[in-house]
Scaffold this motif. Structure first.
Motif, PDB file in Angstrom:
ATOM      1  N   LEU A  65      52.472 -26.475  28.288  1.00 50.96           N
ATOM      2  CA  LEU A  65      51.984 -25.393  29.147  1.00 50.96           C
ATOM      3  C   LEU A  65      51.211 -25.950  30.334  1.00 50.96           C
ATOM      4  O   LEU A  65      51.339 -25.453  31.460  1.00 50.96           O
ATOM      5  N   SER A  66      50.421 -26.973  30.101  1.00 55.18           N
ATOM      6  CA  SER A  66      49.678 -27.602  31.197  1.00 55.18           C
ATOM      7  C   SER A  66      50.621 -28.170  32.238  1.00 55.18           C
ATOM      8  O   SER A  66      50.433 -27.995  33.450  1.00 55.18           O
ATOM      9  N   THR A  67      51.654 -28.852  31.772  1.00 58.30           N
ATOM     10  CA  THR A  67      52.633 -29.452  32.684  1.00 58.30           C
ATOM     11  C   THR A  67      53.358 -28.385  33.490  1.00 58.30           C
ATOM     12  O   THR A  67      53.563 -28.532  34.704  1.00 58.30           O
ATOM     13  N   LEU A  68      53.746 -27.291  32.831  1.00 50.56           N
ATOM     14  CA  LEU A  68      54.425 -26.209  33.525  1.00 50.56           C
ATOM     15  C   LEU A  68      53.550 -25.621  34.625  1.00 50.56           C
ATOM     16  O   LEU A  68      54.018 -25.366  35.745  1.00 50.56           O
ATOM     17  N   CYS A  69      52.288 -25.400  34.307  1.00 45.69           N
ATOM     18  CA  CYS A  69      51.381 -24.815  35.292  1.00 45.69           C
ATOM     19  C   CYS A  69      51.217 -25.723  36.509  1.00 45.69           C
ATOM     20  O   CYS A  69      51.191 -25.257  37.647  1.00 45.69           O
ATOM     21  N   VAL A  70      51.117 -27.008  36.272  1.00 50.25           N
ATOM     22  CA  VAL A  70      50.948 -27.949  37.379  1.00 50.25           C
ATOM     23  C   VAL A  70      52.219 -28.021  38.217  1.00 50.25           C
ATOM     24  O   VAL A  70      52.175 -27.996  39.452  1.00 50.25           O
ATOM     25  N   ARG A  71      53.368 -28.093  37.550  1.00 50.38           N
ATOM     26  CA  ARG A  71      54.637 -28.190  38.268  1.00 50.38           C
ATOM     27  C   ARG A  71      54.899 -26.972  39.140  1.00 50.38           C
ATOM     28  O   ARG A  71      55.540 -27.073  40.183  1.00 50.38           O
ATOM     29  N   HIS A  72      54.426 -25.817  38.700  1.00 51.78           N
ATOM     30  CA  HIS A  72      54.665 -24.584  39.453  1.00 51.78           C
ATOM     31  C   HIS A  72      53.518 -24.241  40.395  1.00 51.78           C
ATOM     32  O   HIS A  72      53.440 -23.128  40.910  1.00 51.78           O
ATOM     33  N   GLY A  73      52.620 -25.205  40.620  1.00 46.55           N
ATOM     34  CA  GLY A  73      51.577 -25.003  41.614  1.00 46.55           C
ATOM     35  C   GLY A  73      50.454 -24.087  41.177  1.00 46.55           C
ATOM     36  O   GLY A  73      49.668 -23.621  42.007  1.00 46.55           O
ATOM     37  N   LEU A  74      50.335 -23.825  39.877  1.00 40.92           N
ATOM     38  CA  LEU A  74      49.278 -22.938  39.390  1.00 40.92           C
ATOM     39  C   LEU A  74      47.983 -23.693  39.131  1.00 40.92           C
ATOM     40  O   LEU A  74      46.920 -23.076  39.023  1.00 40.92           O
ATOM     41  N   ALA A  75      48.081 -24.993  39.010  1.00 44.23           N
ATOM     42  CA  ALA A  75      46.899 -25.840  38.807  1.00 44.23           C
ATOM     43  C   ALA A  75      47.122 -27.145  39.564  1.00 44.23           C
ATOM     44  O   ALA A  75      48.267 -27.587  39.710  1.00 44.23           O
ATOM     45  N   PRO A  76      46.063 -27.767  40.067  1.00 44.55           N
ATOM     46  CA  PRO A  76      46.228 -28.983  40.880  1.00 44.55           C
ATOM     47  C   PRO A  76      46.598 -30.197  40.036  1.00 44.55           C
ATOM     48  O   PRO A  76      46.302 -30.261  38.840  1.00 44.55           O
ATOM     49  N   TRP A  77      47.285 -31.132  40.690  1.00 39.01           N
ATOM     50  CA  TRP A  77      47.598 -32.395  40.028  1.00 39.01           C
ATOM     51  C   TRP A  77      46.300 -33.121  39.686  1.00 39.01           C
ATOM     52  O   TRP A  77      45.341 -33.112  40.446  1.00 39.01           O
ATOM     53  N   GLY A  78      46.271 -33.766  38.523  1.00 34.73           N
ATOM     54  CA  GLY A  78      45.111 -34.545  38.121  1.00 34.73           C
ATOM     55  C   GLY A  78      44.080 -33.778  37.331  1.00 34.73           C
ATOM     56  O   GLY A  78      43.130 -34.381  36.803  1.00 34.73           O
ATOM     57  N   VAL A  79      44.208 -32.464  37.227  1.00 34.80           N
ATOM     58  CA  VAL A  79      43.234 -31.697  36.463  1.00 34.80           C
ATOM     59  C   VAL A  79      43.402 -32.016  34.976  1.00 34.80           C
ATOM     60  O   VAL A  79      44.515 -32.245  34.501  1.00 34.80           O
ATOM     61  N   PRO A  80      42.324 -32.081  34.211  1.00 33.41           N
ATOM     62  CA  PRO A  80      42.444 -32.307  32.765  1.00 33.41           C
ATOM     63  C   PRO A  80      43.322 -31.232  32.114  1.00 33.41           C
ATOM     64  O   PRO A  80      43.251 -30.061  32.469  1.00 33.41           O
ATOM     65  N   THR A  81      44.154 -31.617  31.189  1.00 28.02           N
ATOM     66  CA  THR A  81      45.068 -30.681  30.543  1.00 28.02           C
ATOM     67  C   THR A  81      44.329 -29.791  29.559  1.00 28.02           C
ATOM     68  O   THR A  81      43.138 -29.979  29.283  1.00 28.02           O
ATOM     69  N   LEU A  82      45.052 -28.811  29.015  1.00 25.57           N
ATOM     70  CA  LEU A  82      44.475 -27.942  27.997  1.00 25.57           C
ATOM     71  C   LEU A  82      44.055 -28.726  26.761  1.00 25.57           C
ATOM     72  O   LEU A  82      43.112 -28.338  26.059  1.00 25.57           O
ATOM     73  N   VAL A  83      44.743 -29.817  26.501  1.00 24.59           N
ATOM     74  CA  VAL A  83      44.381 -30.667  25.355  1.00 24.59           C
ATOM     75  C   VAL A  83      43.084 -31.405  25.641  1.00 24.59           C
ATOM     76  O   VAL A  83      42.208 -31.525  24.771  1.00 24.59           O
ATOM     77  N   GLN A  84      42.925 -31.896  26.862  1.00 17.31           N
ATOM     78  CA  GLN A  84      41.746 -32.691  27.216  1.00 17.31           C
ATOM     79  C   GLN A  84      40.502 -31.827  27.415  1.00 17.31           C
ATOM     80  O   GLN A  84      39.424 -32.176  26.943  1.00 17.31           O
ATOM     81  N   SER A  85      40.657 -30.711  28.135  1.00 24.13           N
ATOM     82  CA  SER A  85      39.517 -29.820  28.394  1.00 24.13           C
ATOM     83  C   SER A  85      40.022 -28.439  28.801  1.00 24.13           C
ATOM     84  O   SER A  85      40.321 -28.202  29.960  1.00 24.13           O
ATOM     85  N   ALA A  86      40.090 -27.571  27.823  1.00 26.63           N
ATOM     86  CA  ALA A  86      40.598 -26.223  28.085  1.00 26.63           C
ATOM     87  C   ALA A  86      39.734 -25.463  29.092  1.00 26.63           C
ATOM     88  O   ALA A  86      40.278 -24.781  29.978  1.00 26.63           O
ATOM     89  N   PRO A  87      38.402 -25.526  29.022  1.00 24.74           N
ATOM     90  CA  PRO A  87      37.586 -24.787  29.997  1.00 24.74           C
ATOM     91  C   PRO A  87      37.824 -25.236  31.435  1.00 24.74           C
ATOM     92  O   PRO A  87      37.875 -24.415  32.350  1.00 24.74           O
ATOM     93  N   VAL A  88      37.963 -26.570  31.642  1.00 18.74           N
ATOM     94  CA  VAL A  88      38.188 -27.069  32.998  1.00 18.74           C
ATOM     95  C   VAL A  88      39.554 -26.601  33.511  1.00 18.74           C
ATOM     96  O   VAL A  88      39.685 -26.175  34.654  1.00 18.74           O
ATOM     97  N   PHE A  89      40.560 -26.677  32.653  1.00 19.89           N
ATOM     98  CA  PHE A  89      41.897 -26.243  33.056  1.00 19.89           C
ATOM     99  C   PHE A  89      41.909 -24.748  33.365  1.00 19.89           C
ATOM    100  O   PHE A  89      42.549 -24.296  34.306  1.00 19.89           O
ATOM    101  N   GLU A  90      41.172 -23.991  32.560  1.00 21.26           N
ATOM    102  CA  GLU A  90      41.103 -22.530  32.779  1.00 21.26           C
ATOM    103  C   GLU A  90      40.501 -22.218  34.137  1.00 21.26           C
ATOM    104  O   GLU A  90      41.000 -21.362  34.870  1.00 21.26           O
ATOM    105  N   ARG A  91      39.422 -22.911  34.495  1.00 21.99           N
ATOM    106  CA  ARG A  91      38.794 -22.669  35.799  1.00 21.99           C
ATOM    107  C   ARG A  91      39.757 -23.058  36.933  1.00 21.99           C
ATOM    108  O   ARG A  91      39.838 -22.365  37.952  1.00 21.99           O
ATOM    109  N   ALA A  92      40.461 -24.168  36.748  1.00 23.70           N
ATOM    110  CA  ALA A  92      41.415 -24.602  37.776  1.00 23.70           C
ATOM    111  C   ALA A  92      42.549 -23.602  37.943  1.00 23.70           C
ATOM    112  O   ALA A  92      43.006 -23.323  39.032  1.00 23.70           O
ATOM    113  N   LEU A  93      42.975 -23.054  36.816  1.00 23.30           N
ATOM    114  CA  LEU A  93      44.057 -22.078  36.864  1.00 23.30           C
ATOM    115  C   LEU A  93      43.623 -20.796  37.543  1.00 23.30           C
ATOM    116  O   LEU A  93      44.363 -20.189  38.291  1.00 23.30           O
TER     117      LEU A  93
END
Length: 325
Positions: A297-325
């Motif tokens: 899911l993290s990869t899909l979001c990044v590939r489709h421009g919903l989250a920036p490249w380099g952001v921690p994934t949902l596995v690494q840090s769900a709160p950070v990814f959520e804010r980025a999304l």
């Protein structure tokens, strides 16, 4: 070029607009219908036809579509227009050898063609050598062969025979096609020709003829269309509407603000929004998803421009990814 469709003024059947689906219903109940799509070069006639095909497939209409494109020099080559359609009907590709073409051409026997009619089809396909005199002599069996083909193919389901770039149809093909349309009037079929203004065909004045005229859209119509296409609870993106409405693209640009591509872009946007909502719902509800699923899911979001490249994934840090999304 932005475009809209409307019934051409004064054309047969112009008392009311009919959607393509209604024309299919007319063909199913009343017999063969001709549809002429008219528009300037680059307005989007080809895209219009592609969109119709796409909608028919998406809505699972029981329709078979055969399409041929008339070549720019086709008007100077006798039977070039019918050759393109026969190749489409038989599945003949440009790279097919003569042996493969002959094998595919034998399929017309299944449609009840006589040996003489099959020979005429072979002349049109170029697998039987012919002079100009033999082309003319093949007209009669070819006419009956084409009527049989149109009628038989339309027995089980509605069939569409479509010529794009029809302004380049050769005269002999036009004559034979007009005869076929008259002779196969009971067939459950649509004969569609897309052409530029200037040249008309005999079947366009028949009682079963329909016309679609493609024209550029006004700014107000484009605004209304975008609002309907985006269809969100959020306020309409005024900047986007103003930007698209203000653009002035050359007629030769077939993709500029064309409804076919507008539909694809808005559809893609809707899919992206669904993906984002699904991920946010998963994070908010603390679903116990496996790490491979979260990573995907993290990869899909990044590939489709919903989250920036380099952001921690949902596995690494769900709160950070959520804010980025």
């Amino acid at each position: 070029m932005r475009w809209k469709e409307r019934k051409s003024q004064g054309s047969p059947g112009s008392s009311r607009r009919k959607r393509f689906g209604e024309l299919l219903a007319t063909a199913a109940n009343q017999g063969l219908v001709t549809v002429t799509v008219v528009g300037e070069a680059g307005i989007g006639k080809t895209r219009y036809l592609e969109e119709v095909q796409y909608r028919l497939r998406r809505m699972n209409h029981p329709v078979t579509w055969y399409g041929a494109t008339c070549l720019s020099y086709g008007r100077e080559v006798p039977l070039q227009g019918l050759q393109g359609m026969l190749r489409a009907l038989l599945g003949i590709e440009d790279g097919d050898s003569e042996g493969v073409m002959r094998e595919k051409a034998r399929r017309v026997r299944e449609l009840g063609l006589t040996p003489e009619e099959m020979l005429a089809v072979g002349v049109v396909l170029g697998i039987v050598s012919a002079t100009m005199e033999s082309l003319e002599s093949a007209s009669r069996p070819l006419r009956t062969a084409l009527q049989k083909i149109v009628t038989r193919l339309s027995e089980d389901r509605i069939t569409v025979f479509c010529w794009d770039g029809a302004e380049h149809l050769d005269d002999l093909s036009v004559t034979l096609l007009a005869d076929v349309i008259e002779g196969a009037s009971k067939a459950r079929a649509l004969v569609v020709t897309a052409r530029r203004p200037g040249r008309s065909f005999p079947w366009e004045s028949a009682a079963n003829a329909e016309h679609v005229l493609l024209e550029p859209m006004s700014e107000d119509e484009l605004r209304q269309l975008l609002g309907l296409a985006l269809n969100t609870e959020l306020a309409a993106p005024v900047d986007l509407v103003d930007d698209l409405a203000a653009r002035s693209r050359p007629v030769s640009s077939r993709t500029g603000e064309n409804l076919f591509w507008l539909g694809r872009y808005t559809e893609r946007t809707e899919q992206q929004v669904r993906l984002a909502r699904a991920v946010l719902l998963l994070v908010d509800n603390d679903h116990d998803a496996s790490e491979p699923v979260l990573q995907a899911l993290s990869t899909l979001c990044v590939r489709h421009g919903l989250a920036p490249w380099g952001v921690p994934t949902l596995v690494q840090s769900a709160p950070v990814f959520e804010r980025a999304l």
